[in-house]
Design a protein around this motif. Sequence first.
Motif, mmCIF file in Angstrom:
data_model
loop_
_atom_site.group_PDB
_atom_site.id
_atom_site.type_symbol
_atom_site.label_atom_id
_atom_site.label_comp_id
_atom_site.label_asym_id
_atom_site.label_seq_id
_atom_site.Cartn_x
_atom_site.Cartn_y
_atom_site.Cartn_z
ATOM 1 N N ASP A 1 51.538 -14.059 21.822
ATOM 2 C CA ASP A 1 52.331 -14.048 20.591
ATOM 3 C C ASP A 1 53.528 -13.121 20.799
ATOM 4 O OD1 ASP A 1 53.269 -14.358 18.079
ATOM 5 O OD2 ASP A 1 51.610 -13.359 17.047
ATOM 6 N N LYS B 1 55.470 -6.767 20.581
ATOM 7 C CA LYS B 1 56.257 -6.336 19.434
ATOM 8 C C LYS B 1 57.473 -5.554 19.916
ATOM 9 C CE LYS B 1 52.189 -6.069 16.420
ATOM 10 N NZ LYS B 1 51.415 -5.224 15.470
ATOM 11 N N THR C 1 44.041 -12.070 23.318
ATOM 12 C CA THR C 1 45.325 -12.214 22.634
ATOM 13 C C THR C 1 46.283 -11.145 23.135
ATOM 14 O OG1 THR C 1 44.594 -10.789 20.813
ATOM 15 C CG2 THR C 1 44.270 -13.170 20.565
ATOM 16 N N THR D 1 49.998 -9.605 22.299
ATOM 17 C CA THR D 1 51.034 -9.547 21.269
ATOM 18 C C THR D 1 52.140 -8.611 21.725
ATOM 19 O OG1 THR D 1 49.349 -9.876 19.557
ATOM 20 C CG2 THR D 1 51.515 -9.108 18.839
#
Length: 411
Positions: free
Chosen positions: A308, A349, A345, A347
């Motif tokens: 993500d 940012k 997962t 991620t």
Amino acid sequence: MTYRHSLRKRVAIAFAVCVAVLSVVWGFAFFAAIKLSEDRAMTQQLQVAADSYPAVTMNPRGYDDIDSLPEPLRDWARSHPEEGTYEFTADEFHVAVIPSDNELGRAFVVYDVAGIEAESSEDWWWLLIISGVVGTLGVLGFGLGVMVIRRAVAPVAELAKVVAGIDLENLSAGDHKRIESSRFGDDEVGMLAETIEKTLERISAFVVRERDFTGSASHELRTPITVISGALELLEQSDLSAADVKVLDRVRRATREMKTTVDMFLCLARETDDERYDQQFLVAPVVSQAIEQQRHLLNGKNIGVDIDELANPSVFGHPQAFSIAVNNLVRNAFEHAFEGRAAVTVTIKEHELLIANQKSRNTDELYASTETPSSHGYGLGLGIVQRLCERNGWAFSLVIEETCVAARLSW
């Protein structure tokens, strides 16, 4: 400059000298003030007598009869005062009451200080002068104390100045010679200077050995890995069976991991690394490369990877160190993930990278003692990541919950 006494004794002597000098100065000041007061009182009394010449009155005077007292004192004398001395400021009289054989049983000695005592305005001037003198002496005493103490601790200040001039981040082999401990004598400061000099000498020698070792180790360790990689490329061009291809893949992965491990430890061992700690690079390509390099760990497992990308940040630091840290976190997440849909997962940012995996049945045992990295398993990876982050000014944390484990790398 050498000193015959220790620092402690020099400070004590300096303090004693300062106190002695101030005591002598204050003593002379008080003595001068007393003599000035005596001379002034006598001068004023003579001046009053000279002004009344030829009718010079004796001062002080004795009285046996109340009616012969000065008029302002008669009513007071009739109140039968006790023996002692009294001052009448308004009328400028000083009176002493003494026992006597007369009818009153009292006698009075009166001192008329009119014209002798200073007026109020003159008192204020004298107070101002005395305050100025006292203030001047205080400032001189403070200056003397500062001068004496500064001279006493001058060797400490000189040593601190020399040490402050040394660049501890970039020590050279001759920096320890700048201290010259021999010039500080054989007292406490000399011992401290000698200790610092020897310590810097050992650190400088260690830095030289570290640079020589990492330079040699980098060549000696990477050469056989390069040879193995070349041999693998030649083998790939041969006709190999399916079993041989699997073995070749395992050797290739082991070689790649060995190269990563060598780079990792050399990166941690270097005190300086050619100013590569302030480079700017993108996070996403490094994460994608790490996932592809470690994807073989998911072969035969029903484990999905969900990436993500919420941002496309760039990081300042050592690119190789960041790649090593991410590879460690991805590898450990793949190894310890529980089989299931999107078990891992990743991620990305703006200011952090989060890698989370669902816990397997034996995760608690594998993640135990993460605060004290061991020589095997996930603990070693955590220790390496922590050290790399500290060197580059990044932050690393690991959160273990009931169902998942999350590793957070922030910058």
